[in-house]
Design a protein around this motif. Structure first.
Motif, PDB file in Angstrom:
ATOM      1  N   MET A   1       0.854  -1.198   0.000  1.00 21.80           N
ATOM      2  CA  MET A   1       0.000   0.000   0.000  1.00 21.80           C
ATOM      3  C   MET A   1       0.887   1.244   0.000  1.00 21.80           C
ATOM      4  N   LYS A   2       0.723   2.089  -0.984  1.00 21.64           N
ATOM      5  CA  LYS A   2       1.517   3.296  -1.105  1.00 21.64           C
ATOM      6  C   LYS A   2       0.657   4.518  -0.843  1.00 21.64           C
ATOM      7  N   PHE A   3       1.169   5.423  -0.018  1.00 21.97           N
ATOM      8  CA  PHE A   3       0.393   6.612   0.294  1.00 21.97           C
ATOM      9  C   PHE A   3       0.345   7.560  -0.903  1.00 21.97           C
ATOM     10  N   THR A   4      -0.855   8.043  -1.191  1.00 25.11           N
ATOM     11  CA  THR A   4      -1.068   9.127  -2.149  1.00 25.11           C
ATOM     12  C   THR A   4      -2.192   9.983  -1.576  1.00 25.11           C
ATOM     13  N   PRO A   5      -2.264  11.252  -1.950  1.00 27.98           N
ATOM     14  CA  PRO A   5      -3.363  12.093  -1.461  1.00 27.98           C
ATOM     15  C   PRO A   5      -4.733  11.497  -1.792  1.00 27.98           C
ATOM     16  N   GLU A   6      -4.791  10.726  -2.885  1.00 32.39           N
ATOM     17  CA  GLU A   6      -6.074  10.161  -3.306  1.00 32.39           C
ATOM     18  C   GLU A   6      -6.549   9.031  -2.379  1.00 32.39           C
ATOM     19  N   ASN A   7      -5.630   8.257  -1.814  1.00 30.57           N
ATOM     20  CA  ASN A   7      -6.064   7.151  -0.939  1.00 30.57           C
ATOM     21  C   ASN A   7      -5.821   7.459   0.538  1.00 30.57           C
ATOM     22  N   LYS A   9      -7.793   8.597   2.925  1.00 28.52           N
ATOM     23  CA  LYS A   9      -8.796   8.084   3.871  1.00 28.52           C
ATOM     24  C   LYS A   9      -8.564   6.599   4.145  1.00 28.52           C
ATOM     25  N   LEU A  10      -8.197   5.860   3.112  1.00 31.36           N
ATOM     26  CA  LEU A  10      -7.910   4.443   3.285  1.00 31.36           C
ATOM     27  C   LEU A  10      -6.681   4.246   4.171  1.00 31.36           C
ATOM     28  N   ILE A  11      -5.673   5.087   3.988  1.00 27.03           N
ATOM     29  CA  ILE A  11      -4.463   5.019   4.804  1.00 27.03           C
ATOM     30  C   ILE A  11      -4.800   5.282   6.271  1.00 27.03           C
ATOM     31  N   ILE A  12      -5.623   6.291   6.512  1.00 21.82           N
ATOM     32  CA  ILE A  12      -6.016   6.624   7.890  1.00 21.82           C
ATOM     33  C   ILE A  12      -6.735   5.448   8.543  1.00 21.82           C
ATOM     34  N   THR A  13      -7.672   4.877   7.816  1.00 17.94           N
ATOM     35  CA  THR A  13      -8.434   3.732   8.338  1.00 17.94           C
ATOM     36  C   THR A  13      -7.498   2.560   8.643  1.00 17.94           C
ATOM     37  N   SER A  14      -6.543   2.338   7.753  1.00 19.00           N
ATOM     38  CA  SER A  14      -5.609   1.224   7.924  1.00 19.00           C
ATOM     39  C   SER A  14      -4.671   1.456   9.107  1.00 19.00           C
ATOM     40  N   ILE A  15      -4.199   2.686   9.260  1.00 19.74           N
ATOM     41  CA  ILE A  15      -3.322   3.005  10.389  1.00 19.74           C
ATOM     42  C   ILE A  15      -4.080   2.840  11.703  1.00 19.74           C
ATOM     43  N   LYS A  16      -5.310   3.301  11.733  1.00 15.23           N
ATOM     44  CA  LYS A  16      -6.140   3.159  12.941  1.00 15.23           C
ATOM     45  C   LYS A  16      -6.291   1.685  13.320  1.00 15.23           C
ATOM     46  N   ALA A  17      -6.336   0.831  12.313  1.00 15.13           N
ATOM     47  CA  ALA A  17      -6.504  -0.604  12.546  1.00 15.13           C
ATOM     48  C   ALA A  17      -5.173  -1.279  12.902  1.00 15.13           C
ATOM     49  N   GLY A  18      -4.085  -0.488  12.912  1.00 19.70           N
ATOM     50  CA  GLY A  18      -2.783  -1.035  13.289  1.00 19.70           C
ATOM     51  C   GLY A  18      -1.987  -1.599  12.130  1.00 19.70           C
ATOM     52  N   ASN A  19      -2.330  -1.201  10.920  1.00 26.92           N
ATOM     53  CA  ASN A  19      -1.636  -1.687   9.738  1.00 26.92           C
ATOM     54  C   ASN A  19      -0.277  -0.979   9.614  1.00 26.92           C
ATOM     55  N   SER A  20       0.797  -1.698   9.868  1.00 19.37           N
ATOM     56  CA  SER A  20       2.134  -1.099   9.854  1.00 19.37           C
ATOM     57  C   SER A  20       2.589  -0.724   8.443  1.00 19.37           C
ATOM     58  N   ASP A  21       2.086  -1.439   7.432  1.00 19.07           N
ATOM     59  CA  ASP A  21       2.465  -1.107   6.056  1.00 19.07           C
ATOM     60  C   ASP A  21       1.911   0.266   5.654  1.00 19.07           C
ATOM     61  N   ALA A  22       0.685   0.537   6.076  1.00 14.10           N
ATOM     62  CA  ALA A  22       0.074   1.837   5.786  1.00 14.10           C
ATOM     63  C   ALA A  22       0.848   2.951   6.503  1.00 14.10           C
ATOM     64  N   TYR A  23       1.205   2.677   7.743  1.00 12.57           N
ATOM     65  CA  TYR A  23       1.978   3.644   8.534  1.00 12.57           C
ATOM     66  C   TYR A  23       3.337   3.899   7.868  1.00 12.57           C
ATOM     67  N   PHE A  56       6.111  11.072  14.381  1.00 11.67           N
ATOM     68  CA  PHE A  56       5.600   9.799  13.858  1.00 11.67           C
ATOM     69  C   PHE A  56       5.347   8.787  14.980  1.00 11.67           C
ATOM     70  N   ILE A  57       6.187   8.822  15.995  1.00 11.23           N
ATOM     71  CA  ILE A  57       5.962   7.935  17.145  1.00 11.23           C
ATOM     72  C   ILE A  57       4.650   8.304  17.832  1.00 11.23           C
ATOM     73  N   LYS A  58       4.439   9.597  18.027  1.00  6.80           N
ATOM     74  CA  LYS A  58       3.208  10.063  18.671  1.00  6.80           C
ATOM     75  C   LYS A  58       1.989   9.715  17.825  1.00  6.80           C
ATOM     76  N   LEU A  59       2.126   9.852  16.508  1.00 13.20           N
ATOM     77  CA  LEU A  59       1.024   9.515  15.610  1.00 13.20           C
ATOM     78  C   LEU A  59       0.635   8.043  15.757  1.00 13.20           C
ATOM     79  N   TRP A  60       1.621   7.171  15.823  1.00  9.47           N
ATOM     80  CA  TRP A  60       1.353   5.733  15.931  1.00  9.47           C
ATOM     81  C   TRP A  60       0.743   5.383  17.288  1.00  9.47           C
ATOM     82  N   ILE A  61       1.288   5.971  18.341  1.00  8.87           N
ATOM     83  CA  ILE A  61       0.776   5.698  19.685  1.00  8.87           C
ATOM     84  C   ILE A  61      -0.685   6.132  19.811  1.00  8.87           C
TER      85      ILE A  61
END
Length: 202
Positions: A1-7, A9-23, A56-61
């Motif tokens: 999964m590669k971050f782009t401005p277009e995706n 919202k998907l990245i945010i949802t994935s990070i919230k779910a603990g997806n390290s690849d999205a992060y 970035f650490i704070k964002l993940w925590i």
């Protein structure tokens, strides 16, 4: 999964779910631009990198608090700026407190006895001159020339660990020799001495 401005919202949802690849994809996308942004304020690459790492650490925590309506990049820039301001204020306060302590200690020494003060200056210079050559060289570069350990290591073609070890050794020797209050204001006194020349390495 590669971050782009277009995706985003998907990245945010994935990070919230603990997806390290999205992060990681967000990190790779935003890390360097954020460092360059903070460099506009601090002019110190190491400090800028530390600030961005903390962001970035704070964002993940706190990833569970992310909301899909966030615009991540402006949010990261705001976090980085706030972190810089907070760090600047803390460091400024510490510096001011340290300088006040140094000046207070030095004033007490001067007021006590001007002749004693000069004797102390001479004893500091003598103690430094008696350091082992490498210890003395590194101590002078650090404390009188105000060089960072990284720069000393580069100039002398040695490791940072070696610089740290030699500085620790130098301070330990000086601490044993300067047994009274003079060691507390050693750095202040040392900076007032004429520029010492380190002993040549054989």
């Amino acid at each position: 999964m590669k971050f782009t401005p277009e995706n985003e919202k998907l990245i945010i949802t994935s990070i919230k779910a603990g997806n390290s690849d999205a992060y990681k994809s967000l990190y790779l996308y935003a890390y360097e631009p954020l460092c360059l942004y903070i460099l506009n304020f601090t002019k110190d690459k190491i400090i800028a990198e530390d600030i961005v790492q903390d962001v970035f650490i704070k964002l993940w925590i706190n990833r569970s608090k992310l909301k899909s309506e966030y615009s991540l990049i402006p949010y990261l820039y705001k976090m980085a700026y706030n972190k810089f301001v907070d760090s600047y204020r803390k460091n400024k306060k510490k510096t001011e407190e340290l300088e006040a302590f140094k000046l207070s200690s030095l004033s007490e020494l001067i007021e006590y006895d001007e002749d004693l003060y000069q004797q102390k200056l001479n004893s500091v210079e003598q103690a430094i001159n008696e350091l082992p050559p490498r210890c003395q060289e590194i101590f002078i570069m650090s404390k009188q020339k105000n060089m960072r350990y990284k720069d000393i290591a580069t100039e002398l073609n040695i490791s940072i660990k070696t610089v740290e070890h030699q500085m620790s050794k130098a301070l330990s020797i000086l601490r044993k020799k300067m047994k009274d209050k003079i060691f507390t204001v050693l750095i202040v006194l040392f900076n007032r001495l004429k520029l010492l020349k380190p002993k040549k390495q054989h």
